[in-house]
Design an enzyme around this catalytic site. Structure first.
Site, short mmCIF file in Angstrom:
data_model
loop_
_atom_site.label_atom_id
_atom_site.label_comp_id
_atom_site.label_asym_id
_atom_site.label_seq_id
_atom_site.Cartn_x
_atom_site.Cartn_y
_atom_site.Cartn_z
N HIS A 1 -0.88 -1.01 3.50
CA HIS A 1 -0.47 -0.03 2.51
C HIS A 1 -1.42 -0.49 0.85
O HIS A 1 -1.70 -1.51 0.75
CB HIS A 1 1.13 -0.30 1.18
N ASP B 1 7.05 3.66 7.02
CA ASP B 1 6.83 3.98 8.51
C ASP B 1 7.34 2.74 9.41
O ASP B 1 7.41 3.04 10.69
CB ASP B 1 5.47 4.18 8.65
C1 SDX Z 1 1.89 6.18 3.77
O1 SDX Z 1 -0.32 5.90 -0.39
C2 SDX Z 1 0.89 5.49 -0.46
O2 SDX Z 1 1.51 5.43 -1.39
C3 SDX Z 1 1.06 6.13 1.03
C4 SDX Z 1 2.90 6.37 1.80
C5 SDX Z 1 3.04 7.29 0.68
O3 SDX Z 1 4.37 7.37 0.41
O4 SDX Z 1 2.23 8.51 0.19
O5 SDX Z 1 3.75 5.37 1.01
C6 SDX Z 1 2.60 7.08 2.99
O6 SDX Z 1 0.90 6.21 4.16
C7 SDX Z 1 2.10 4.28 4.65
C8 SDX Z 1 1.00 3.76 5.33
C9 SDX Z 1 1.01 4.57 6.10
N1 SDX Z 1 -0.52 3.65 7.60
C10 SDX Z 1 -0.31 3.40 8.18
O7 SDX Z 1 1.11 2.62 8.70
C11 SDX Z 1 -1.23 3.01 9.18
C12 SDX Z 1 -1.73 1.74 9.36
N2 SDX Z 1 -1.96 0.98 7.54
C13 SDX Z 1 -3.65 1.13 8.17
O8 SDX Z 1 -4.24 1.98 8.63
C14 SDX Z 1 -3.42 0.63 6.78
O9 SDX Z 1 -3.14 -0.54 6.25
C15 SDX Z 1 -3.48 1.52 5.16
C16 SDX Z 1 -4.08 2.79 5.85
C17 SDX Z 1 -1.94 1.78 4.84
C18 SDX Z 1 -3.81 1.35 4.02
O10 SDX Z 1 -5.56 1.12 3.89
P1 SDX Z 1 -6.37 -0.03 2.81
O11 SDX Z 1 -5.82 -0.15 2.03
O12 SDX Z 1 -7.56 0.85 2.65
O13 SDX Z 1 -7.10 -0.75 2.91
P2 SDX Z 1 -7.79 -1.57 4.00
O14 SDX Z 1 -8.23 -0.08 5.13
O15 SDX Z 1 -9.40 -1.42 3.25
O16 SDX Z 1 -7.43 -2.87 5.45
C19 SDX Z 1 -8.03 -3.81 4.22
C20 SDX Z 1 -8.50 -4.96 5.66
C21 SDX Z 1 -8.84 -4.58 6.14
O17 SDX Z 1 -9.13 -6.01 6.97
P3 SDX Z 1 -11.00 -5.98 5.95
O18 SDX Z 1 -12.40 -4.57 6.44
O19 SDX Z 1 -11.00 -6.42 5.05
O20 SDX Z 1 -11.56 -7.34 7.53
O21 SDX Z 1 -7.18 -4.89 6.20
C22 SDX Z 1 -7.14 -4.31 7.47
C23 SDX Z 1 -7.76 -3.91 7.92
O22 SDX Z 1 -8.94 -3.34 8.77
N3 SDX Z 1 -5.61 -3.85 8.02
C24 SDX Z 1 -4.97 -3.73 9.44
C25 SDX Z 1 -3.80 -2.74 8.71
N4 SDX Z 1 -4.56 -2.39 7.71
C26 SDX Z 1 -4.94 -2.66 6.88
N5 SDX Z 1 -5.39 -5.14 10.35
C27 SDX Z 1 -4.37 -4.36 11.28
N6 SDX Z 1 -3.40 -3.45 11.48
C28 SDX Z 1 -3.10 -3.05 9.91
N7 SDX Z 1 -2.12 -2.29 10.08
#
Ligand code: SDX
Length: 431
Positions: free
Chosen positions: A308, A366
């Protein structure tokens, strides 16, 4: 927003610029950079808005380190335990919990707005039966502005109020109709004798051929899921609604924009993607393979339902959802649900894995919701529509807060331009 007279000083090319520091009720201070470009001829740069406050708001507060979520100051755990969705709707819209009379009046108004203009039924028939319900919802909600002309004027507080009531009341009807249409069953009209969550289950699962009785415990679980999704500060879809609203677009168009944004798998589409992922993993022994893929930089796979932007500790909604999953599956007599077993084992493994600990990746809202919704009888394609109908009150509350701000301006970010400098046109013979 308290103005503390504190300033931050920016020094650039030998010049110094004072940036006022504004303090919130709770949470991080903000640097007010509104005059920066005019004074220093520079932009700030923050793609993804990781360090940017796009507005001030009094609706929802999240503390990502503490795993805290407050709706108008009330902790989500207390609301999930003691309140119900329409009361939370009133709270988000009006800022205070309603007394008995206010609640009765609000519930009565919502109940009498649940039917759709009969001609909108024809809209559904223009979609293919195999359309994703989110496609139908984006289309039909946007089309509401073609039917409800008496609630389009955003400058009229009464019309804003009517538009808000109509959308909170009608989104479950639209979502249920999208579902019925996708399975070739007849639309089911709402009933005024049912509460909000029971009415939604009734519209989704009853058929003309037999009597359908809503199980109160399932309606309560549905109501809790709606509460947990009601609002969440300035997430991507809420920011979309605010940006659309800042141009003066009508409220139905703004909410349709929010639904479109929520559909993405990185946002509200994650509940569907998460359940599909759990199904693909299938059994506990395959979890290590998927954990390795999630950690592999060359593999685009991410653990859906994990991570998140704000929560760098647990997502308080996921904790409530996990308890609810146990209750609902128990109530439905679904024991040893393989997906729940995989989800719980996946959570335990990930929470002890250095990669996930270092990147502060925890289950989000989720992760468990799909397990409950599937057990209730919903196909995965209905997971995000349920998120959308639940979030409608949050979008509308944030839209109303923005629209009623006299200092409001159209949102118009700038950019770091990396394209060609000015150059003269070349005739095709000279290229
Ligand atoms: C919702 O914003 C909100 O409030 C949203 C929400 C709401 O109520 O409105 O809470 C609802 O959208 C919840 C999130 C649902 N999405 C997912 O579950 C999809 C999987 N999660 C990722 O796509 C990600 O964690 C996000 C999109 C939720 C957050 O992404 P960020 O904040 O942009 O973080 P990031 O992608 O920069 O990740 C930081 C690091 C990265 O690695 P590095 O580039 O630093 O090496 O963590 C890794 C990412 O690759 N990473 C993950 C991961 N999520 C982040 N690695 C593996 N699995 C994951 N799920």
């Amino acid at each position: 927003m308290a103005d503390t007279k504190r300033t931050a000083t920016l020094t650039l090319d030998g010049n110094t610029y004072d940036l006022p520091v504004l303090s919130p009720t709770v949470g991080p201070d903000v640097l007010d950079i509104r005059k920066l470009y005019a004074q220093a001829d520079v932009f700030t740069y923050d793609p993804g808005f990781t360090s940017t406050a796009a507005c001030d708001s009094a609706i929802t507060y999240i503390d990502g380190d503490k795993g805290e979520l407050l709706y108008r100051g009330y902790p989500i755990e207390q609301l999930a335990d003691k309140s119900h969705y329409l009361e939370v709707c009133y709270l988000l819209l009006n800022g205070e919990l309603p007394n008995k009379e206010q609640m009765a009046d609000f519930e009565g108004r919502i109940t009498r707005h649940t039917m759709l203009h009969e001609q909108i039924h024809n809209f559904f028939r223009g979609f293919r039966r195999d359309s994703h319900p989110m496609a139908t919802m984006v289309g039909v909600v946007g089309a509401m502005s073609a039917f409800y002309h008496d609630s389009l004027d955003i400058n009229d507080p009464w019309q804003r109020e009517v538009a808000a009531m109509r959308m909170i009341a009608k989104l479950p009807t639209i979502a249920a109709m999208a579902y019925k249409y996708s399975i070739g069953q007849p639309f089911v009209y709402p009933r005024n004798d049912l509460d909000y969550a029971s009415n939604f289950l009734h519209m989704c699962f009853s058929v003309p051929a037999e009597t359908y009785t809503v199980q109160p415990a399932l309606a309560k679980a549905m109501d809790r899921i709606m509460m947990l999704h009601a609002d969440h500060e300035q997430n991507a879809s809420t920011s979309t609604v605010r940006l659309a609203g800042s141009s003066g677009a009508n409220p139905f168009a703004c909410i349709a924009a929010g639904i479109a944004c929520l559909w993405g798998p990185a946002h509200g589409g994650a509940n569907q993607a998460c359940l599909e992922m759990l199904r693909e993993i299938g059994t506990v022994d395959r979890i290590p393979e998927f954990i390795a893929r999630a950690k592999d930089k060359n593999d685009p796979f991410k653990l859906m339902g994990f991570g998140h932007r704000v929560y760098k500790n647990f997502d308080p909604r996921a904790k409530v959802m996990k308890e609810s999953a146990d209750e609902v599956l128990d109530l439905l007599g679904v024991h040893n649900n393989p997906l729940l077993q995989v989800a719980k084992e996946l959570e335990q493994i990930a929470l002890h894995d250095e990669y996930f600990i270092a990147k502060k990746l925890y289950p989000n809202v989720d992760f468990y919701s799909g397990i409950i919704l599937e057990a209730m009888g919903f196909p995965t394609s209905m997971f995000t529509p349920i998120f959308a109908l639940s979030r409608t009150v949050g979008w509308i509350s944030q839209w109303k807060e923005m629209i009623s701000d006299p200092a409001g301006k159209i949102g118009r970010p700038r950019q770091l331009y990396t394209g060609s400098e000015g150059r003269d046109y070349l005739d095709v013979e000279n290229r």
